[in-house]
Scaffold this motif. Structure first.
Motif, PDB file in Angstrom:
ATOM      1  N   ASP A  28       0.854  -1.181  -0.107  1.00 46.74           N
ATOM      2  CA  ASP A  28      -0.009   0.064   0.120  1.00 46.74           C
ATOM      3  C   ASP A  28       0.702   1.266  -0.003  1.00 46.74           C
ATOM      4  OD1 ASP A  28      -2.079  -1.604  -0.006  1.00 46.74           O
ATOM      5  OD2 ASP A  28      -2.773  -1.206   1.952  1.00 46.74           O
ATOM      6  N   ALA A  29       1.805   1.221   0.790  1.00 44.17           N
ATOM      7  CA  ALA A  29       2.710   2.405   1.147  1.00 44.17           C
ATOM      8  C   ALA A  29       3.619   2.629  -0.490  1.00 44.17           C
ATOM      9  CB  ALA A  29       3.596   2.384   1.950  1.00 44.17           C
ATOM     10  N   LEU A  30       4.194   1.347  -1.180  1.00 45.82           N
ATOM     11  CA  LEU A  30       4.670   1.341  -2.187  1.00 45.82           C
ATOM     12  C   LEU A  30       3.704   1.912  -3.362  1.00 45.82           C
ATOM     13  CD1 LEU A  30       7.555   0.583  -3.333  1.00 45.82           C
ATOM     14  CD2 LEU A  30       6.554  -1.544  -4.172  1.00 45.82           C
ATOM     15  N   ALA A  31       2.371   1.788  -3.492  1.00 49.24           N
ATOM     16  CA  ALA A  31       1.667   2.244  -4.628  1.00 49.24           C
ATOM     17  C   ALA A  31       1.359   3.488  -4.305  1.00 49.24           C
ATOM     18  CB  ALA A  31       0.226   1.436  -4.363  1.00 49.24           C
ATOM     19  N   ALA A  32       1.608   4.301  -3.075  1.00 46.22           N
ATOM     20  CA  ALA A  32       1.509   5.704  -2.706  1.00 46.22           C
ATOM     21  C   ALA A  32       2.874   6.205  -2.986  1.00 46.22           C
ATOM     22  CB  ALA A  32       0.911   5.725  -1.182  1.00 46.22           C
ATOM     23  N   ASP A  33       3.918   5.562  -3.659  1.00 48.00           N
ATOM     24  CA  ASP A  33       5.321   6.043  -4.024  1.00 48.00           C
ATOM     25  C   ASP A  33       6.275   6.251  -2.642  1.00 48.00           C
ATOM     26  OD1 ASP A  33       6.905   6.412  -6.179  1.00 48.00           O
ATOM     27  OD2 ASP A  33       6.848   8.678  -5.805  1.00 48.00           O
ATOM     28  N   THR A  34       6.123   5.511  -1.831  1.00 51.49           N
ATOM     29  CA  THR A  34       6.944   5.365  -0.524  1.00 51.49           C
ATOM     30  C   THR A  34       7.483   4.066  -0.306  1.00 51.49           C
ATOM     31  OG1 THR A  34       5.797   7.109   0.474  1.00 51.49           O
ATOM     32  CG2 THR A  34       7.261   5.964   1.882  1.00 51.49           C
ATOM     33  N   LEU A  35       8.761   3.653  -0.469  1.00 53.74           N
ATOM     34  CA  LEU A  35       9.374   2.677  -0.288  1.00 53.74           C
ATOM     35  C   LEU A  35       9.996   2.527   1.356  1.00 53.74           C
ATOM     36  CD1 LEU A  35      10.782  -0.134  -1.138  1.00 53.74           C
ATOM     37  CD2 LEU A  35      12.833   1.174  -1.641  1.00 53.74           C
ATOM     38  N   TYR A  36       9.132   1.651   2.070  1.00 56.61           N
ATOM     39  CA  TYR A  36       9.579   1.587   3.498  1.00 56.61           C
ATOM     40  C   TYR A  36      10.435   0.543   3.795  1.00 56.61           C
ATOM     41  CZ  TYR A  36       6.254   5.163   5.323  1.00 56.61           C
ATOM     42  OH  TYR A  36       5.808   6.101   5.940  1.00 56.61           O
ATOM     43  N   GLY A  37      11.326   0.548   4.609  1.00 56.69           N
ATOM     44  CA  GLY A  37      12.248  -0.450   5.268  1.00 56.69           C
ATOM     45  C   GLY A  37      11.873  -0.448   6.975  1.00 56.69           C
ATOM     46  N   ALA A  38      12.375  -1.344   7.591  1.00 55.32           N
ATOM     47  CA  ALA A  38      12.441  -1.177   9.060  1.00 55.32           C
ATOM     48  C   ALA A  38      13.934  -0.961   9.444  1.00 55.32           C
ATOM     49  CB  ALA A  38      11.982  -2.287   9.625  1.00 55.32           C
ATOM     50  N   VAL A  39      14.475  -0.276  10.087  1.00 56.26           N
ATOM     51  CA  VAL A  39      15.599   0.013  10.733  1.00 56.26           C
ATOM     52  C   VAL A  39      15.671  -0.263  12.257  1.00 56.26           C
ATOM     53  CG1 VAL A  39      17.855   1.706  11.103  1.00 56.26           C
ATOM     54  CG2 VAL A  39      16.034   1.582   9.034  1.00 56.26           C
ATOM     55  N   CYS A  40      16.579  -1.068  12.736  1.00 58.01           N
ATOM     56  CA  CYS A  40      16.653  -1.618  13.994  1.00 58.01           C
ATOM     57  C   CYS A  40      17.343  -0.448  14.839  1.00 58.01           C
ATOM     58  CB  CYS A  40      17.514  -2.903  14.068  1.00 58.01           C
ATOM     59  SG  CYS A  40      17.498  -3.306  15.700  1.00 58.01           S
ATOM     60  N   GLU A  41      16.807  -0.286  15.756  1.00 59.96           N
ATOM     61  CA  GLU A  41      17.352   0.896  16.784  1.00 59.96           C
ATOM     62  C   GLU A  41      18.324   0.427  17.733  1.00 59.96           C
ATOM     63  OE1 GLU A  41      14.074   4.145  17.477  1.00 59.96           O
ATOM     64  OE2 GLU A  41      13.757   2.124  18.708  1.00 59.96           O
ATOM     65  N   GLU A  42      18.746  -0.940  17.650  1.00 61.06           N
ATOM     66  CA  GLU A  42      19.804  -1.581  18.299  1.00 61.06           C
ATOM     67  C   GLU A  42      21.018  -1.876  17.577  1.00 61.06           C
ATOM     68  OE1 GLU A  42      19.450  -2.332  21.793  1.00 61.06           O
ATOM     69  OE2 GLU A  42      17.379  -1.260  21.710  1.00 61.06           O
ATOM     70  N   CYS A  43      20.949  -2.307  16.450  1.00 64.72           N
ATOM     71  CA  CYS A  43      22.121  -2.463  15.819  1.00 64.72           C
ATOM     72  C   CYS A  43      21.916  -1.887  14.257  1.00 64.72           C
ATOM     73  CB  CYS A  43      22.002  -4.090  15.465  1.00 64.72           C
ATOM     74  SG  CYS A  43      21.158  -4.631  14.238  1.00 64.72           S
ATOM     75  N   ASP A  44      21.000  -1.138  13.787  1.00 64.83           N
ATOM     76  CA  ASP A  44      21.349  -0.265  12.806  1.00 64.83           C
ATOM     77  C   ASP A  44      20.791  -0.922  11.396  1.00 64.83           C
ATOM     78  OD1 ASP A  44      21.232   2.492  13.889  1.00 64.83           O
ATOM     79  OD2 ASP A  44      23.727   2.316  13.969  1.00 64.83           O
ATOM     80  N   ASN A  45      20.422  -2.446  11.694  1.00 61.07           N
ATOM     81  CA  ASN A  45      20.354  -3.284  10.528  1.00 61.07           C
ATOM     82  C   ASN A  45      18.920  -2.730  10.067  1.00 61.07           C
ATOM     83  OD1 ASN A  45      20.660  -5.521   8.740  1.00 61.07           O
ATOM     84  ND2 ASN A  45      18.878  -6.576   9.824  1.00 61.07           N
ATOM     85  N   ALA A  46      19.044  -2.435   8.312  1.00 54.84           N
ATOM     86  CA  ALA A  46      17.848  -2.057   7.635  1.00 54.84           C
ATOM     87  C   ALA A  46      17.238  -3.443   6.898  1.00 54.84           C
ATOM     88  CB  ALA A  46      18.310  -1.294   6.563  1.00 54.84           C
TER      89      ALA A  46
END
Length: 152
Positions: A28-46
């Motif tokens: 749904d976000a991609l259809a609205a032109d936003t590519l989301y990822g999750a970023v870990c606040e503990e180790c910065d892994n995306a």
């Protein structure tokens, strides 16, 4: 990258269909032109698509963050025997792309296999699915946008 106000769910019951931490929410976000990822606040892994927990360290302290569309090819292959619905498109190229954020995303590449190379820069483009792609998709995926990498 810009951060959203969406924190990862802390419990399984907190995961809702419209959350960017689910595939429907991601698309749904991609259809609205936003590519989301999750970023870990503990180790910065995306991670793309976002996950409700970090697969590097296991932390549930993740934030949905907009990801760059540019990156480079890490690995690639050619699909010669495609699923029946896409047999007429074979051969086509698929790559694992490391986005400029460090997250990795697999997708089709709009280039011939012999024209690709490791470390080649690419850009993610998003488009509406064709009628053929809609017909081949599962019912809940039919309106999800299609992402393809183009060589820069």
């Amino acid at each position: 990258m810009t951060s959203s106000d969406q924190r990862g769910p802390l419990a399984p019951e907190d995961v809702t269909a419209d959350s960017p931490f689910t595939l429907p929410g991601f698309f749904d976000a991609l259809a609205a032109d936003t590519l989301y990822g999750a970023v870990c606040e503990e180790c910065d892994n995306a991670m793309v698509p976002p996950r409700p927990a970090c697969y590097a360290c296991g932390s549930r302290s993740v934030v949905a963050t907009e990801q760059p569309r540019s990156g480079h090819v890490v690995s690639y292959t050619e699909v010669r025997t495609a699923p029946p619905a896409f047999a007429d498109r074979a051969p086509y190229s698929v790559a694992v792309v490391e986005l400029d954020s460090g997250a990795r995303l697999t997708g089709r590449v709009d280039a011939a296999y012999e024209d690709l190379a490791v470390d080649q820069p690419v850009e993610l483009v998003v488009r509406e699915p064709t009628d053929e792609e809609r017909a081949a998709a599962l019912s809940y995926e039919a309106d999800w946008p299609v992402h393809v990498f183009e060589v820069r």
